[in-house]
Design an enzyme around this catalytic site. Structure first.
Site, short mmCIF file in Angstrom:
data_model
loop_
_atom_site.label_atom_id
_atom_site.label_comp_id
_atom_site.label_asym_id
_atom_site.label_seq_id
_atom_site.Cartn_x
_atom_site.Cartn_y
_atom_site.Cartn_z
N TYR A 132 54.03 47.38 40.30
CA TYR A 132 55.13 47.54 39.35
C TYR A 132 56.46 47.71 40.11
CZ TYR A 132 51.41 47.67 35.94
OH TYR A 132 50.32 47.32 35.17
N CYS B 4 29.73 55.79 34.47
CA CYS B 4 30.57 54.59 34.59
C CYS B 4 30.09 53.72 35.75
CB CYS B 4 32.02 55.03 34.84
SG CYS B 4 33.14 53.69 35.26
#
Ligand SMILES: Cc1cc2nc3c(=O)[nH]c(=O)nc-3n(C[C@H](O)[C@H](O)[C@H](O)COP(=O)(O)O)c2cc1C
Length: 372
Positions: free
Chosen positions: A168, A345
């Site tokens: 970003y 997960c």
């Protein structure tokens, strides 16, 4: 166990070492207002034992909105909604920091018609070519970060985290792959760091000396980007953090390009876990001067209790930051405390919403038997 002991993060006192790393929840209206489901999720995280929630990235300026359903912090009008979110977390005893971001070249074409970056750039991994920011726009963007941080404080957030990772805008300025400027904002590391320095300076003016401000920092870009941000330069940025009056660093990766540098799949064995650990250790070394050590959070692939505890006990990091495991199991810290040894997960990366028909929220979409 160190994991379940209290700790200070800047001026923040936290009950344990579990941080929910920023996770774009995609639970906001088109205008960027948080939906009620977001508060429900945060309350689940608090009751599940997370010591500090870092919100999903929020955009500081409409031109930096990364994707649809992203939460906004770009207008004063949003402060009451954000304050209600914070109050709802505080009511149940939680702490919440807000991650503020400008997507620059990585904004989706669904949210920004003409993306911007430090320099003109057009590469395959972007949705569209980005144009170079003008000097004036750089100044406006710095002000947008500062004003967003001011709104965060007014809304009652316990801290602000700057998004300086994952490709970003802050990362784009640091990276020589994107930042090809020949003026004061590009070239040498000091020049590439100028944008971050100015953001930190402006944020500090806005929030005051005592308010905790952290950064999630990409210490290096993917090695296949030439010339990307090097680890040496990334560590020099860490070393400058105290000078920039930052109160802590979450160690992560930089621009991934076409590789998934930051959220790789298939973390199955302890050896696959904590994939930025060596960088955290190096960050610790360059940022501590004997008596004073900058708090370090480590994110990336932490899955099992023994690995998490070892990271803390070895001193490589002070906090364990988790994203995908808490999408699957928002109460993971409580489960680990009760004896579960690892997150269920499997890092399948089916938590990214891929189409409108799948709904807007970020959630685990793997069939239950695959998760287990
Ligand atoms: C669905 C999803 C959303 C994410 N959103 C953000 C975000 O808003 N800000 C950020 O800094 N990182 C974001 N990340 C990256 C994570 O915070 C984290 O750095 C990365 O997934 C590695 O940690 P993990 O192995 O615990 O998932 C996101 C990752 C995923 C999978």
């Amino acid at each position: 166990m160190v994991l379940f002991t209290p700790a200070e993060l800047g001026s923040l006192s936290l009950p344990n070492r579990f941080v929910r790393s920023a996770t774009a929840e995609r639970m906001a209206t088109a205008a960027g207002r948080p939906l009620p489901a977001l508060l429900d999720l945060y309350r689940q995280l608090v009751s599940g034992g997370v010591g500090l929630i870092i919100t999903g990235h929020m955009y500081v300026d409409a031109g930096g909105k990364c994707h649809p359903e992203m939460t906004g912090i770009h207008e004063d009008d949003l402060i009451p909604d954000l304050a209600a979110l914070v109050d709802g977390v505080h009511e149940v005893g939680g702490k919440v920091a807000v991650q503020i971001n400008h997507g620059g070249m990585q904004c989706s074409r669904d949210t920004v018609a003409q993306t911007v970056a430090p320099s003109d750039i057009n590469v395959e991994f972007l949705q569209q070519p980005a144009r170079a920011l003008t000097e004036e726009e750089i100044g406006e963007t710095i002000r947008a970060f500062a004003q967003a941080a001011g709104r965060a404080r007014l809304a009652g957030f316990d801290a602000v985290q700057l998004h300086g990772a994952h490709g970003y805008l802050i990362n784009q300025f640091l990276s020589p792959y994107v930042n090809r400027r020949t003026d004061a904002w590009g070239g040498s590391l000091e020049n590439r760091m100028r944008f971050l320095r100015e953001v930190c300076r402006a944020v500090r003016v806005e929030v005051g000396e005592d308010y905790p401000v952290f950064i999630k920092l990409g210490l290096a870009d993917s090695p296949d980007l030439e010339p990307g941000l090097s680890l040496e330069d990334g560590l020099a940025v860490v070393a400058a953090c105290s000078d920039m009056k930052l109160d802590g660093v979450e160690v992560s990766g930089g621009i991934g390009g076409s590789r998934n540098l930051n959220s790789p799949t298939r973390i199955r064995r302890p050896d696959d876990e904590a994939y930025f650990r060596a960088w955290a250790r190096a960050a610790r070394e360059v940022s501590s001067d004997g008596a004073v050590a900058l708090p370090i959070m480590l994110v990336g692939g932490l899955r099992s209790l023994p690995v998490m505890e070892d990271v803390l006990a070895s001193g490589d990091a002070d906090f364990i930051s988790l994203c995908r495991p808490l999408i699957c199991e928002p109460d993971l810290p409580a489960r680990l405390r009760a004896g579960q040894e690892r997150a269920t997960c499997i890092s399948g990366n089916r938590c990214w919403p891929v189409g409108v028909e799948e709904g807007i929220a970020c959630k685990c979409r793997l069939p239950k038997q695959e998760v287990a």
